[in-house]
Write a protein that holds these residues in place. Structure first.
Motif, PDB file in Angstrom:
ATOM      1  N   UNK A 151      37.938  31.755  42.464  1.00  0.00           N
ATOM      2  CA  UNK A 151      37.852  33.226  42.381  1.00  0.00           C
ATOM      3  C   UNK A 151      39.231  33.824  42.262  1.00  0.00           C
ATOM      4  N   UNK A 152      39.348  34.914  41.491  1.00  0.00           N
ATOM      5  CA  UNK A 152      40.649  35.546  41.317  1.00  0.00           C
ATOM      6  C   UNK A 152      40.825  36.709  42.272  1.00  0.00           C
ATOM      7  N   UNK A 153      39.946  36.797  43.276  1.00  0.00           N
ATOM      8  CA  UNK A 153      40.107  37.853  44.260  1.00  0.00           C
ATOM      9  C   UNK A 153      40.671  37.278  45.531  1.00  0.00           C
ATOM     10  N   UNK A 199      41.339  38.099  50.005  1.00  0.00           N
ATOM     11  CA  UNK A 199      40.703  38.733  51.147  1.00  0.00           C
ATOM     12  C   UNK A 199      41.584  39.758  51.813  1.00  0.00           C
ATOM     13  N   UNK A 200      42.657  40.154  51.185  1.00  0.00           N
ATOM     14  CA  UNK A 200      43.516  41.195  51.742  1.00  0.00           C
ATOM     15  C   UNK A 200      42.731  42.488  51.871  1.00  0.00           C
ATOM     16  N   UNK A 201      42.788  43.188  53.006  1.00  0.00           N
ATOM     17  CA  UNK A 201      42.020  44.436  53.162  1.00  0.00           C
ATOM     18  C   UNK A 201      42.339  45.422  52.064  1.00  0.00           C
ATOM     19  N   UNK A 202      41.328  46.129  51.593  1.00  0.00           N
ATOM     20  CA  UNK A 202      41.517  47.123  50.549  1.00  0.00           C
ATOM     21  C   UNK A 202      42.117  48.368  51.162  1.00  0.00           C
ATOM     22  N   UNK A 203      43.279  48.758  50.699  1.00  0.00           N
ATOM     23  CA  UNK A 203      43.901  49.979  51.210  1.00  0.00           C
ATOM     24  C   UNK A 203      44.914  50.471  50.228  1.00  0.00           C
ATOM     25  N   UNK A 204      44.984  51.780  50.091  1.00  0.00           N
ATOM     26  CA  UNK A 204      46.032  52.395  49.285  1.00  0.00           C
ATOM     27  C   UNK A 204      47.048  53.086  50.162  1.00  0.00           C
ATOM     28  N   UNK A 205      47.028  52.794  51.449  1.00  0.00           N
ATOM     29  CA  UNK A 205      48.023  53.354  52.350  1.00  0.00           C
ATOM     30  C   UNK A 205      49.169  52.392  52.469  1.00  0.00           C
ATOM     31  N   UNK A 260      53.291  36.791  27.826  1.00  0.00           N
ATOM     32  CA  UNK A 260      52.035  37.510  28.069  1.00  0.00           C
ATOM     33  C   UNK A 260      52.233  38.839  28.786  1.00  0.00           C
ATOM     34  N   UNK A 261      51.173  39.632  28.761  1.00  0.00           N
ATOM     35  CA  UNK A 261      51.043  40.832  29.573  1.00  0.00           C
ATOM     36  C   UNK A 261      50.086  40.499  30.719  1.00  0.00           C
ATOM     37  N   UNK A 262      50.467  40.840  31.940  1.00  0.00           N
ATOM     38  CA  UNK A 262      49.595  40.646  33.099  1.00  0.00           C
ATOM     39  C   UNK A 262      48.776  41.920  33.294  1.00  0.00           C
ATOM     40  N   UNK A 263      47.464  41.768  33.413  1.00  0.00           N
ATOM     41  CA  UNK A 263      46.564  42.900  33.617  1.00  0.00           C
ATOM     42  C   UNK A 263      45.914  42.767  34.988  1.00  0.00           C
ATOM     43  N   UNK A 264      46.112  43.757  35.839  1.00  0.00           N
ATOM     44  CA  UNK A 264      45.444  43.820  37.135  1.00  0.00           C
ATOM     45  C   UNK A 264      44.297  44.810  37.005  1.00  0.00           C
ATOM     46  N   UNK A 265      43.091  44.286  37.032  1.00  0.00           N
ATOM     47  CA  UNK A 265      41.909  45.102  36.786  1.00  0.00           C
ATOM     48  C   UNK A 265      41.433  45.744  38.087  1.00  0.00           C
ATOM     49  N   UNK A 266      41.661  47.038  38.194  1.00  0.00           N
ATOM     50  CA  UNK A 266      41.273  47.843  39.359  1.00  0.00           C
ATOM     51  C   UNK A 266      41.768  47.246  40.684  1.00  0.00           C
ATOM     52  N   UNK A 267      43.072  46.994  40.777  1.00  0.00           N
ATOM     53  CA  UNK A 267      43.608  46.466  42.039  1.00  0.00           C
ATOM     54  C   UNK A 267      43.491  47.503  43.142  1.00  0.00           C
ATOM     55  N   UNK A 310      40.013  42.615  40.856  1.00  0.00           N
ATOM     56  CA  UNK A 310      40.462  43.251  42.087  1.00  0.00           C
ATOM     57  C   UNK A 310      40.362  42.288  43.259  1.00  0.00           C
ATOM     58  N   UNK A 311      41.052  42.648  44.336  1.00  0.00           N
ATOM     59  CA  UNK A 311      41.117  41.786  45.498  1.00  0.00           C
ATOM     60  C   UNK A 311      39.751  41.551  46.133  1.00  0.00           C
ATOM     61  N   UNK A 312      38.802  42.441  45.924  1.00  0.00           N
ATOM     62  CA  UNK A 312      37.489  42.295  46.549  1.00  0.00           C
ATOM     63  C   UNK A 312      36.374  42.042  45.548  1.00  0.00           C
ATOM     64  N   UNK A 313      36.404  42.738  44.418  1.00  0.00           N
ATOM     65  CA  UNK A 313      35.234  42.767  43.541  1.00  0.00           C
ATOM     66  C   UNK A 313      35.332  41.879  42.318  1.00  0.00           C
ATOM     67  N   UNK A 314      36.478  41.271  42.064  1.00  0.00           N
ATOM     68  CA  UNK A 314      36.613  40.488  40.845  1.00  0.00           C
ATOM     69  C   UNK A 314      36.741  41.373  39.621  1.00  0.00           C
ATOM     70  N   UNK A 315      36.370  40.832  38.473  1.00  0.00           N
ATOM     71  CA  UNK A 315      36.517  41.553  37.215  1.00  0.00           C
ATOM     72  C   UNK A 315      35.480  42.676  37.109  1.00  0.00           C
ATOM     73  N   UNK A 316      35.923  43.798  36.555  1.00  0.00           N
ATOM     74  CA  UNK A 316      34.988  44.884  36.277  1.00  0.00           C
ATOM     75  C   UNK A 316      34.138  44.505  35.061  1.00  0.00           C
TER      76      UNK A 316
END
Length: 293
Positions: A4-6, A8-14, A152-159, A244-250
């Protein structure tokens, strides 16, 4: 074998309050200086705090010695730089970054610690902070769109995690990637992301785009159901996409993907940290003849 590319780091924008104990930014600022401290030039003797407030709107906060060092090294336009201990900051430059010592001596103004602390969200161990002009979006987009690409270009999908995003930008700059693109709501130029990236935003193109706006190129998206990366050669013009860290690819990114790729992983281990996944993928690309690091 699929990883998995996600993470378990807690989701936070703080802002992350975890001490950066594994970062070179925690280098003690009491390093013996091997030579005389360059004098403060006359242009820097004017009050730095009014200059700080005058330029703070829209500027990039460079939080710590290493962020300022890298920004200067890669051509950032620094508007104002302060420190609570100019001699210690220049001693660090003399020891760790002599190539930018003269530039930092011209930029840094010493202020009382309380003044320095009032200007930043969280005081840094090196007691250094600066404001820089953000690179133009048009310039970054032109760099991302330029072909042929040599990296390459690295794409972070909805981090979701600011610290992880900063660590990825630091990795991408180190490997010489063309840039880092984020989708979703996270601002890749948030001060916490810049802190995590140690100022290396200025060494690569960093922008937020929608999936529809991604630059051209084959998309290799990390997914547990993908093909083992060890059987693949990643092309220089690839877009390397990580969920994303929790949901994977959109769903949007998965639909845009040309290839699904999995990292090898021991059974019953649930995931890798996002930055670790990016590091393994970029290393795989570079080991097959990618840009020198």
């Amino acid at each position: 074998m699929a990883a998995p590319d996600s993470d378990t780091t807690p989701d936070t924008n703080s802002p992350d309050t975890t001490p950066d104990t594994n970062s070179p930014d925690t280098t003690p600022d009491a390093v013996p200086h091997s030579g005389p401290v360059p004098p403060t030039p006359p242009a820097q003797e004017t009050a730095p705090v009014p200059r700080w407030h005058r330029h703070s709107d829209g500027a990039v906060l460079l939080d710590g010695f290493h962020a300022l060092k890298h920004a200067v090294r890669f051509g950032a336009e620094v508007e104002v730089a302060v420190t609570a201990d100019r001699a210690a900051a220049l001693a660090l430059a003399d020891e760790l970054a002599p190539d930018v010592l003269e530039a930092l001596a011209a930029l840094l103004t010493e202020v009382p610690y309380a003044t320095y602390a009032s200007l930043v969200p969280r005081p840094h161990p090196t007691a250094v902070a600066a404001l820089a002009v953000r690179p133009s979006r048009a310039g970054n987009l032109a760099g991302l769109a330029r072909t042929p690409r040599t990296a390459p270009v690295v794409v972070l999908d909805q981090p979701r995690n600011l610290g992880n995003a900063g660590a990825v930008i630091r990795l991408a700059a180190g490997f010489g990637a063309t840039g880092v693109v984020t989708t979703g709501t996270l601002d890749p130029w948030h001060p916490t992301v810049v802190r995590g990236g140690a100022g290396l935003h200025f060494a690569t193109a960093v922008e937020r785009l929608s999936v529809d706006e991604l630059p051209a190129g084959p998309v290799f998206a990390l997914d547990p159901e993908g093909e083992d990366i060890r059987a693949l050669r990643l092309p220089d013009d690839a877009l390397l996409a990580f969920g994303s860290e929790r949901s994977g690819l959109s769903p949007e990114l998965r639909a845009r993907a040309d290839h699904l790729v999995a990292l090898p992983m021991r059974p019953q281990v649930s995931s890798y940290n996002l930055a670790t996944s990016v590091a393994m993928t970029l290393y795989h690309w570079s080991a097959a003849g990618g840009a020198p690091v």
